[in-house]
Scaffold this motif. Sequence first.
Motif, PDB file in Angstrom:
ATOM      1  N   ALA A  15       0.908  -1.217  -0.095  1.00 29.10           N
ATOM      2  CA  ALA A  15      -0.065  -0.039   0.105  1.00 29.10           C
ATOM      3  C   ALA A  15       0.780   1.211   0.057  1.00 29.10           C
ATOM      4  O   ALA A  15       1.798   1.475   0.995  1.00 29.10           O
ATOM      5  CB  ALA A  15      -0.878  -0.092   1.344  1.00 29.10           C
ATOM      6  N   ARG A  16       0.760   2.200  -0.961  1.00 28.85           N
ATOM      7  CA  ARG A  16       1.358   3.356  -1.147  1.00 28.85           C
ATOM      8  C   ARG A  16       0.453   4.288  -0.420  1.00 28.85           C
ATOM      9  O   ARG A  16      -0.670   4.397  -0.673  1.00 28.85           O
ATOM     10  CB  ARG A  16       1.803   3.899  -2.711  1.00 28.85           C
ATOM     11  CG  ARG A  16       2.635   2.982  -3.069  1.00 28.85           C
ATOM     12  CD  ARG A  16       2.950   3.121  -4.691  1.00 28.85           C
ATOM     13  NE  ARG A  16       3.616   2.153  -5.279  1.00 28.85           N
ATOM     14  CZ  ARG A  16       3.846   2.160  -6.792  1.00 28.85           C
ATOM     15  NH1 ARG A  16       3.175   3.403  -7.402  1.00 28.85           N
ATOM     16  NH2 ARG A  16       4.426   1.338  -7.319  1.00 28.85           N
ATOM     17  N   PRO A  17       1.051   5.123   0.368  1.00 31.56           N
ATOM     18  CA  PRO A  17       0.436   6.196   1.088  1.00 31.56           C
ATOM     19  C   PRO A  17       0.043   7.375  -0.103  1.00 31.56           C
ATOM     20  O   PRO A  17       0.838   7.702  -0.882  1.00 31.56           O
ATOM     21  CB  PRO A  17       1.191   6.803   2.315  1.00 31.56           C
ATOM     22  CG  PRO A  17       2.618   6.496   1.723  1.00 31.56           C
ATOM     23  CD  PRO A  17       2.583   5.140   1.008  1.00 31.56           C
ATOM     24  N   LYS A  18      -1.197   7.879   0.065  1.00 32.38           N
ATOM     25  CA  LYS A  18      -1.631   8.723  -0.893  1.00 32.38           C
ATOM     26  C   LYS A  18      -0.854  10.179  -0.618  1.00 32.38           C
ATOM     27  O   LYS A  18      -1.100  10.639   0.348  1.00 32.38           O
ATOM     28  CB  LYS A  18      -3.162   8.959  -1.080  1.00 32.38           C
ATOM     29  CG  LYS A  18      -3.904   7.650  -1.647  1.00 32.38           C
ATOM     30  CD  LYS A  18      -5.221   8.012  -1.922  1.00 32.38           C
ATOM     31  CE  LYS A  18      -6.025   6.761  -2.538  1.00 32.38           C
ATOM     32  NZ  LYS A  18      -7.323   7.272  -2.677  1.00 32.38           N
ATOM     33  N   LYS A  19      -0.303  10.679  -1.696  1.00 30.68           N
ATOM     34  CA  LYS A  19       0.413  11.902  -1.420  1.00 30.68           C
ATOM     35  C   LYS A  19      -0.648  13.052  -1.795  1.00 30.68           C
ATOM     36  O   LYS A  19      -1.485  12.765  -2.811  1.00 30.68           O
ATOM     37  CB  LYS A  19       1.604  11.966  -2.493  1.00 30.68           C
ATOM     38  CG  LYS A  19       2.562  11.175  -2.267  1.00 30.68           C
ATOM     39  CD  LYS A  19       3.709  11.443  -2.955  1.00 30.68           C
ATOM     40  CE  LYS A  19       4.907  10.280  -2.930  1.00 30.68           C
ATOM     41  NZ  LYS A  19       6.032  10.667  -3.910  1.00 30.68           N
ATOM     42  N   PRO A  20      -1.079  13.976  -1.058  1.00 32.93           N
ATOM     43  CA  PRO A  20      -1.748  14.966  -1.265  1.00 32.93           C
ATOM     44  C   PRO A  20      -1.155  15.752  -2.435  1.00 32.93           C
ATOM     45  O   PRO A  20      -0.084  16.012  -2.513  1.00 32.93           O
ATOM     46  CB  PRO A  20      -1.886  15.976   0.144  1.00 32.93           C
ATOM     47  CG  PRO A  20      -0.494  15.527   0.768  1.00 32.93           C
ATOM     48  CD  PRO A  20      -0.082  14.298   0.373  1.00 32.93           C
ATOM     49  N   LYS A  21      -2.223  16.032  -3.251  1.00 30.97           N
ATOM     50  CA  LYS A  21      -1.867  16.999  -4.364  1.00 30.97           C
ATOM     51  C   LYS A  21      -1.537  18.480  -3.985  1.00 30.97           C
ATOM     52  O   LYS A  21      -2.451  19.164  -3.180  1.00 30.97           O
ATOM     53  CB  LYS A  21      -3.202  16.931  -5.464  1.00 30.97           C
ATOM     54  CG  LYS A  21      -3.336  15.672  -6.149  1.00 30.97           C
ATOM     55  CD  LYS A  21      -4.559  15.705  -7.034  1.00 30.97           C
ATOM     56  CE  LYS A  21      -4.780  14.398  -7.724  1.00 30.97           C
ATOM     57  NZ  LYS A  21      -5.688  14.418  -8.640  1.00 30.97           N
ATOM     58  N   LEU A  22      -0.362  18.915  -4.545  1.00 30.14           N
ATOM     59  CA  LEU A  22       0.040  20.143  -4.040  1.00 30.14           C
ATOM     60  C   LEU A  22      -0.525  21.145  -4.982  1.00 30.14           C
ATOM     61  O   LEU A  22      -0.237  21.211  -6.104  1.00 30.14           O
ATOM     62  CB  LEU A  22       1.417  20.093  -3.887  1.00 30.14           C
ATOM     63  CG  LEU A  22       2.285  19.364  -2.899  1.00 30.14           C
ATOM     64  CD1 LEU A  22       3.601  19.598  -2.936  1.00 30.14           C
ATOM     65  CD2 LEU A  22       1.745  19.582  -1.603  1.00 30.14           C
ATOM     66  N   ARG A  23      -1.651  22.099  -4.539  1.00 27.94           N
ATOM     67  CA  ARG A  23      -1.995  22.882  -5.209  1.00 27.94           C
ATOM     68  C   ARG A  23      -1.539  24.411  -5.011  1.00 27.94           C
ATOM     69  O   ARG A  23      -1.362  24.615  -4.139  1.00 27.94           O
ATOM     70  CB  ARG A  23      -3.737  22.964  -5.097  1.00 27.94           C
ATOM     71  CG  ARG A  23      -4.376  22.001  -5.548  1.00 27.94           C
ATOM     72  CD  ARG A  23      -5.770  22.191  -5.162  1.00 27.94           C
ATOM     73  NE  ARG A  23      -6.757  20.812  -5.597  1.00 27.94           N
ATOM     74  CZ  ARG A  23      -7.959  20.772  -5.452  1.00 27.94           C
ATOM     75  NH1 ARG A  23      -8.613  21.525  -4.880  1.00 27.94           N
ATOM     76  NH2 ARG A  23      -8.457  19.672  -5.709  1.00 27.94           N
ATOM     77  N   PRO A  24      -1.328  25.098  -6.267  1.00 35.95           N
ATOM     78  CA  PRO A  24      -0.775  26.468  -5.800  1.00 35.95           C
ATOM     79  C   PRO A  24      -1.814  27.392  -5.097  1.00 35.95           C
ATOM     80  O   PRO A  24      -3.038  27.131  -5.336  1.00 35.95           O
ATOM     81  CB  PRO A  24      -0.586  27.160  -7.139  1.00 35.95           C
ATOM     82  CG  PRO A  24      -1.397  26.211  -8.131  1.00 35.95           C
ATOM     83  CD  PRO A  24      -1.443  24.792  -7.456  1.00 35.95           C
ATOM     84  N   GLN A  25      -1.576  28.081  -4.230  1.00 34.71           N
ATOM     85  CA  GLN A  25      -2.187  28.870  -3.509  1.00 34.71           C
ATOM     86  C   GLN A  25      -3.075  29.807  -4.423  1.00 34.71           C
ATOM     87  O   GLN A  25      -2.414  30.404  -5.269  1.00 34.71           O
ATOM     88  CB  GLN A  25      -1.709  29.779  -2.292  1.00 34.71           C
ATOM     89  CG  GLN A  25      -1.322  28.630  -1.361  1.00 34.71           C
ATOM     90  CD  GLN A  25      -0.347  29.596  -0.069  1.00 34.71           C
ATOM     91  OE1 GLN A  25      -0.165  30.728  -0.332  1.00 34.71           O
ATOM     92  NE2 GLN A  25      -0.284  28.862   0.938  1.00 34.71           N
ATOM     93  N   ARG A  26      -4.406  30.175  -4.207  1.00 29.07           N
ATOM     94  CA  ARG A  26      -4.885  31.160  -4.957  1.00 29.07           C
ATOM     95  C   ARG A  26      -4.539  32.524  -4.693  1.00 29.07           C
ATOM     96  O   ARG A  26      -4.299  33.012  -3.468  1.00 29.07           O
ATOM     97  CB  ARG A  26      -6.340  30.975  -4.862  1.00 29.07           C
ATOM     98  CG  ARG A  26      -6.934  30.021  -5.468  1.00 29.07           C
ATOM     99  CD  ARG A  26      -8.230  29.988  -5.285  1.00 29.07           C
ATOM    100  NE  ARG A  26      -9.094  28.883  -5.934  1.00 29.07           N
ATOM    101  CZ  ARG A  26     -10.281  28.750  -6.161  1.00 29.07           C
ATOM    102  NH1 ARG A  26     -11.208  29.646  -6.111  1.00 29.07           N
ATOM    103  NH2 ARG A  26     -10.779  27.581  -6.976  1.00 29.07           N
TER     104      ARG A  26
END
Length: 60
Positions: A15-26
Amino acid sequence: MPEKQQPIVALNHTARPKKPKLRPQRNTLVLSLKKNDLELNFYSSLDSEIMNKLLEKILS
């Protein structure tokens, strides 16, 4: 002649831990200012100290 039946065995998956998607800040608009022929738009990425210094010079 019946075929041999094999049991179904689940495979172990690593099981690979899900990496949170890095979104640029608005970069949201904080202040829009018009004075005479000058129009200024201040966005959230601007440092608040710089914004205060600019506003002091423009509005004085």
